[in-house]
Enzyme design. Structure first.
Site, short mmCIF file in Angstrom:
data_model
loop_
_atom_site.label_atom_id
_atom_site.label_comp_id
_atom_site.label_asym_id
_atom_site.label_seq_id
_atom_site.Cartn_x
_atom_site.Cartn_y
_atom_site.Cartn_z
CE1 TYR A 48 -3.38 -2.74 -0.14
CE2 TYR A 48 -3.74 -2.17 2.33
CZ TYR A 48 -4.06 -2.77 1.12
OH TYR A 48 -5.12 -3.88 0.96
CB SER A 202 -14.18 -3.54 -2.96
OG SER A 202 -14.99 -2.76 -3.78
N PRO A 203 -16.55 -3.49 0.07
CG PRO A 203 -16.81 -3.01 2.14
CD PRO A 203 -15.75 -3.03 1.20
N GLY A 205 -18.91 -2.15 -3.35
CA GLY A 205 -18.79 -2.64 -4.79
C GLY A 205 -18.64 -1.52 -5.53
CB VAL A 207 -23.40 0.85 -5.70
CG1 VAL A 207 -24.82 1.71 -5.77
CG2 VAL A 207 -23.81 -0.78 -5.61
CG PHE A 208 -22.24 4.83 -4.63
CD1 PHE A 208 -23.39 5.28 -4.85
CD2 PHE A 208 -22.07 4.12 -3.64
CE1 PHE A 208 -24.39 5.03 -4.27
CE2 PHE A 208 -23.01 3.79 -2.71
CZ PHE A 208 -24.36 4.27 -3.00
#
Length: 289
Positions: A48, A202-203, A205, A207-208
């Site tokens: 990271y 990435s819970p 997802g 969607v946005f």
């Protein structure tokens, strides 16, 4: 040894210089905010921030005043990226015994701690030797440098390969309302049967993040559910994951303290059965058979 993780985990991938680029004081403040909200587990990986975020977090942790016993630290190793900090010609995976041990020890030094609660293999390699991996895991555990050992993004058969030599505590996989395949391909059933804790990266997802027919359907439904449950859409999506009986722990990627505080409402947001299936239905684009 019992390991108690927070019911939602704070993923630090976006805290560093390839994300929000928080300075030491901002990170220290965010660590304290997380603890105030009940987010006591922090998810790291050596890669990271181009191999820099662990060190930045470690400095902030040292300044935060937080006691080590009050948090849990997860890190991952194995991915070798091309970087000024690594002498690599190309990206690859390395799961040699000595490399796993040296990676874990480097994480300890950077994070200013004497142990990791969990060390994960970041992604499976076709060349991984289960005996070497087990020797590394057992040595690190016997020396108190890690409490538990796990995997990330592993299939069931790949997990079985590692489990044939050493205990696997958890598997961190991609799972969300828009990436629900682990619910159908046996992955979550397998983890439940074998007492392996599922963690979900990435819970929220895509969607946005994407404008597709799938996300359009979900956003339309979420508008109604937000009004019904009086919480934000991301809270609804986290509550959808938490409703699954396998005991999935979402790893949230937010570095916004207000959003993190809001997301903890998912723990008290119990979706009605038909609303849970409505989210899955809209994601699939068809009714349950």
């Amino acid at each position: 040894m019992e390991i108690n993780l927070s019911p939602i985990i704070s993923g630090v991938m976006n805290w560093g210089n390839l994300g929000k680029n928080l300075n030491t004081a901002e990170m220290a403040s965010l660590i304290n905010s997380c603890l105030e909200y009940g987010l006591t587990t922090f998810d790291h990986a050596d890669i990271y921030g181009d191999y820099s975020t662990e060190e930045a977090f470690g400095k902030a942790f040292k300044e935060s005043g937080v006691h080590r016993d009050h948090i849990q630290l997860i890190s991952k190793c194995g991915i070798q990226h091309v970087s000024e900090k690594r002498n690599n010609r190309l990206s690859h995976y390395n799961y040699d015994k000595d490399y796993i041990i040296s990676s874990a020890e480097a994480s300890l030094q950077k994070l200013h701690t004497d142990h990791l609660d969990i060390l994960l293999l970041h992604r499976p390699s076709p060349l991984m030797q289960p005996d070497e991996i087990a020797e590394a895991a057992e040595k690190l555990k016997s020396e108190g440098k890690i409490k538990a050992f796990g995997v990330s993004n592993f299939t069931n058969s790949q997990t079985d390969l590692i489990r044939s030599r050493t205990e696997v505590f958890c598997n961190q996989i991609e799972f969300s309302a828009t990436c629900y395949e682990p619910m159908l391909d046996g992955s979550l059933d397998y983890m439940t049967l074998n007492n392996i804790k599922p963690l979900a990266w990435s819970p929220i997802g895509c969607v946005f993040k994407q404008d597709t027919k799938q996300t359009q359907r979900l956003k339309s439904l979420l508008m109604d559910l937000v009004l019904k449950y009086e919480v934000t859409a991301d809270v609804i999506l986290l509550a959808w994951i938490l409703r699954h009986p396998s005991g999935i722990i979402p790893v949230t990627g937010s570095s916004n303290p207000d959003r993190l505080k809001s997301q903890m409402k998912a723990l008290k947001t119990e979706l009605e059965l038909e609303d849970w299936f409505a989210i899955w239905t809209e994601s699939m684009g068809n009714n349950v058979p």
